[in-house]
Motif scaffolding. Structure first.
Motif, short mmCIF file in Angstrom:
data_model
loop_
_atom_site.label_atom_id
_atom_site.label_comp_id
_atom_site.label_asym_id
_atom_site.label_seq_id
_atom_site.Cartn_x
_atom_site.Cartn_y
_atom_site.Cartn_z
N GLU A 212 0.83 -1.21 0.00
CA GLU A 212 0.00 0.00 0.00
C GLU A 212 0.87 1.26 0.00
O GLU A 212 0.58 2.22 -0.73
N THR B 100 -6.33 2.37 -9.46
CA THR B 100 -6.11 2.16 -8.02
C THR B 100 -7.42 1.96 -7.29
O THR B 100 -7.56 1.05 -6.46
N VAL B 101 -8.40 2.80 -7.59
CA VAL B 101 -9.71 2.68 -6.94
C VAL B 101 -10.34 1.34 -7.28
O VAL B 101 -10.88 0.64 -6.41
N LYS B 102 -10.28 0.98 -8.55
CA LYS B 102 -10.89 -0.28 -8.99
C LYS B 102 -10.24 -1.49 -8.32
O LYS B 102 -10.93 -2.41 -7.86
N THR C 162 -8.50 -1.62 -5.53
CA THR C 162 -8.51 -1.64 -4.06
C THR C 162 -9.92 -1.60 -3.46
O THR C 162 -10.08 -1.82 -2.26
N SER C 163 -10.92 -1.32 -4.29
CA SER C 163 -12.29 -1.20 -3.76
C SER C 163 -12.79 -2.48 -3.11
O SER C 163 -13.48 -2.44 -2.09
N ARG D 195 -11.00 -2.83 0.67
CA ARG D 195 -10.68 -1.55 1.30
C ARG D 195 -9.94 -1.70 2.63
O ARG D 195 -9.02 -0.93 2.90
N TRP E 295 -6.94 3.48 -1.17
CA TRP E 295 -8.28 3.66 -1.75
C TRP E 295 -8.81 5.06 -1.47
O TRP E 295 -9.33 5.74 -2.37
N SER E 296 -8.67 5.51 -0.22
CA SER E 296 -9.19 6.82 0.16
C SER E 296 -8.49 7.93 -0.61
O SER E 296 -9.14 8.82 -1.18
N THR F 58 -9.35 7.89 -4.38
CA THR F 58 -10.73 8.34 -4.60
C THR F 58 -10.84 9.85 -4.44
O THR F 58 -11.49 10.54 -5.25
#
Length: 343
Positions: free
Chosen positions: A22, A47-49, A51-52, A55, A62-63, A66
């Motif tokens: 991470e 990254t969002v996809k 790690t969603s 989480r 993720w935070s 996003t």
């Protein structure tokens, strides 16, 4: 690059802690200023996809990804789902615990402030400002300056020029690395004029350095005209520099207030040595027609800025001694109180 990053994010091995993976992802994302926007958006989307679905294992990655995506969208005035995404991040942060949680919560609040400001949702913006004001420590100085700049616009909308001046000045002084400093100084000067202040901001050496910026230079001219009570020069400076005032959505709504402030102060100074003066004489001095003079005089009288009365037949303005007016008001109040005691 995107393909490599995809494999990198999806990499799993017992010998490498998830925290290390991470952190490496975050290290890549922190170079966002050197990555072209289109590539950055792809990296953030990926990254969002990736790690969603997990989480809890990638709370920071993720935070942050996003929130960076939302910030990119706000930068190009794209608001679709922005509020719901920010609410989702906020709920996630409330339900988990890690070192950067509070600072990321602060970023959520800041981005919501940006969203509400850009969409004109001032009631929601006001609530968020007071919420953030109770916990300013959640934002680093740079981000706090961004929040105070937005707060300055909120106060301008509310007509609280003094609070706006303080907010813009804070934003200007407390983030010396920002490319927004000249713009913040411009808004500080405008708010200062609206407060009626005669303080010469350009007496400060640091402020004078910004005279190289065209917008600041024009605002310095505006301030000089205001200090000289030159209402005609003040109006000319605004009209001749549409790109600085009329074309700026954050300044345009206050042009009327600026002109009125300049003209009222010029009116007060010009009429201070008269007991009676004609509208044509005032009109020539402040650069408006006689109808405008009458409206300005009414405004000044109603708001207690001058003491006198308007003679519409002449037409002219008769001035009273302000000390006498105050004394008459005091005597009237005493008489009213005495009459009340007799009942």
């Amino acid at each position: 690059m995107i393909s490599f990053f995809s494999h990198f994010i999806g990499f799993r091995t017992p010998s490498i802690p998830m925290e290390k993976v991470e952190q490496d992802i975050i290290n890549v994302l922190q170079f966002n200023q050197t990555i072209p926007v289109e590539h950055l958006r792809s990296l953030l989307d990926l990254t969002v996809k990736m790690t969603s679905a997990d989480r809890p294992s990638f709370p920071r990655a993720w935070s942050q990804a996003t929130l960076q995506l939302v910030e990119l969208d706000l930068g190009v005035n794209q608001y679709t789902n922005a509020e719901s995404v920010l609410n989702d991040v906020e709920r996630f942060l409330e339900s988990t615990a890690f070192e950067e949680r509070d600072s990321l919560t602060g970023v959520v609040l800041l981005l919501k402030m940006k969203l509400y400001f850009q969409t004109g949702s001032y009631d929601l913006l006001r609530l968020l400002y007071f919420r953030l004001a109770g916990q300013p420590q959640v934002l680093p100085q740079r981000r706090l300056s961004e929040a105070m700049q937005i707060a300055g616009h909120l106060f301008m909308h509310d007509g609280d020029w003094t609070a706006a001046h303080r907010a813009f000045m804070f934003a200007f002084l407390n983030d010396r690395s920002s490319g927004q400093r000249a713009l913040r100084l411009k808004y500080t000067i405008i708010a200062s004029i609206l407060t009626g202040s005669l303080v010469d901001m350009f007496a400060d050496n640091e402020v004078r350095l910004f005279l190289r910026d065209e917008q600041v230079r024009v605002c310095s001219l505006l301030m000089e005209c205001f200090q000289r009570r030159d209402a005609i020069g003040f109006a000319k400076a605004i009209n001749d520099n549409a790109s600085v005032f009329k074309d700026d959505a954050n300044t345009n709504p206050y042009i009327v207030a600026l002109l009125r402030k300049s003209r009222v102060e010029a009116l007060r100074e010009y009429t201070s040595s008269f007991t009676r003066i004609s509208f044509p004489s005032i009109a020539r001095h402040i650069g408006v027609d006689e109808k405008g003079v009458e409206e300005l005089c009414r405004y000044a009288l109603i708001n207690g800025l001058i003491a006198g009365r308007i003679d519409s037949l002449t037409p002219s303005l008769t001035l009273f001694d302000s000390r006498q007016t105050s004394e008459n008001a005091r005597l009237a109040a005493l008489n009213k109180w005495a009459d009340a005691l007799k009942v």
